[in-house]
Design a protein around this motif. Sequence first.
Motif, short mmCIF file in Angstrom:
data_model
loop_
_atom_site.label_atom_id
_atom_site.label_comp_id
_atom_site.label_asym_id
_atom_site.label_seq_id
_atom_site.Cartn_x
_atom_site.Cartn_y
_atom_site.Cartn_z
N VAL A 95 -9.51 1.20 -50.80
CA VAL A 95 -9.87 0.49 -50.00
C VAL A 95 -9.66 1.12 -48.49
O VAL A 95 -10.24 1.07 -47.64
N ASP A 96 -8.29 1.75 -48.42
CA ASP A 96 -7.78 2.68 -47.25
C ASP A 96 -9.10 3.62 -46.97
O ASP A 96 -9.37 3.78 -46.01
N SER A 97 -9.47 4.56 -48.06
CA SER A 97 -10.41 5.29 -47.99
C SER A 97 -11.87 4.83 -47.43
O SER A 97 -12.58 5.48 -46.54
N LYS A 98 -12.59 3.61 -47.78
CA LYS A 98 -13.41 2.99 -47.28
C LYS A 98 -13.29 2.65 -45.84
O LYS A 98 -14.34 2.75 -44.96
N GLY A 99 -11.93 2.00 -45.37
CA GLY A 99 -11.80 1.72 -44.06
C GLY A 99 -11.87 3.10 -43.20
O GLY A 99 -12.51 2.89 -42.05
N LEU A 100 -11.20 4.18 -43.60
CA LEU A 100 -11.40 5.46 -42.99
C LEU A 100 -12.94 5.61 -42.87
O LEU A 100 -13.19 6.39 -41.70
N ASP A 101 -13.67 5.71 -43.87
CA ASP A 101 -15.08 6.06 -43.68
C ASP A 101 -15.89 5.15 -42.61
O ASP A 101 -16.88 5.64 -41.96
N GLU A 102 -15.56 4.09 -42.53
CA GLU A 102 -15.94 2.97 -41.58
C GLU A 102 -15.63 3.49 -40.15
O GLU A 102 -16.33 3.36 -39.13
N GLU A 103 -14.05 3.89 -40.01
CA GLU A 103 -13.64 4.24 -38.75
C GLU A 103 -14.54 5.73 -38.24
O GLU A 103 -14.55 5.79 -37.05
N ILE A 104 -14.74 6.51 -39.26
CA ILE A 104 -15.19 7.73 -39.32
C ILE A 104 -16.73 7.50 -38.47
O ILE A 104 -17.31 7.74 -37.57
N LYS A 105 -17.50 6.31 -39.05
CA LYS A 105 -18.97 6.09 -38.67
C LYS A 105 -18.72 5.61 -37.23
O LYS A 105 -19.56 5.86 -36.38
N ARG A 106 -17.79 4.74 -37.12
CA ARG A 106 -17.79 3.99 -35.81
C ARG A 106 -17.25 5.27 -34.57
O ARG A 106 -17.78 5.14 -33.58
N LEU A 107 -16.49 6.08 -35.03
CA LEU A 107 -16.12 7.07 -33.93
C LEU A 107 -17.17 8.10 -33.71
O LEU A 107 -17.56 8.58 -32.55
N GLN A 108 -17.81 8.39 -34.82
CA GLN A 108 -19.15 9.15 -34.79
C GLN A 108 -20.25 8.60 -33.89
O GLN A 108 -20.80 9.38 -32.94
N ALA A 109 -20.32 7.23 -33.93
CA ALA A 109 -21.31 6.65 -32.93
C ALA A 109 -20.92 6.67 -31.68
O ALA A 109 -21.52 6.75 -30.57
#
Length: 165
Positions: A58-72
């Motif tokens: 769950v932490d990893s998935k949240g980090l992936d989503e945060e990475i996408k948000r920060l990349q955008a």
Amino acid sequence: MVAKLYEISERYKNLDELLDNPDLENVKEDIEKSLNKIDEEFDVKAENIAKVIKSKEVDSKGLDEEIKRLQARKKAVEHQIDSLKDYLFEHMRMLKKQKIKGSLFTLSIRKNVPAVNITDEETIPEKYRIPQPDKLDKVAILENLKKGIEIDGAEIKQTMSLSIR
């Protein structure tokens, strides 16, 4: 103190080996009770580890989503930078200002390093081409191996992994 998984496994293995010892016939029942107790302890420990794994997933998935948000967000900021540079560049050119010396920054219009612009890739002579290494089509190889077609240098490999549902 809670035992570590490898310690539980080692105790289980040691007791299991004792069961094979013919000199210990009179204590086999005690050994089997101990094995059952260790087996239950192992199962509880394994389930607790599975809980930690799921939490980390769950932490990893949240980090992936945060990475996408920060990349955008980064892409938006970079677009703003480019737009501001273009705006400033065009207005400096319009006013024929080659250089502006301010208190913090010096702005100037300069020529960039020459670069190649390919207008028609098909007409470029072969001597300017770099050969690329070929790549194996592993999907097609697997499909054919599954169909029973033998392929030199390839075989189907079946591995095992832990599944947590």
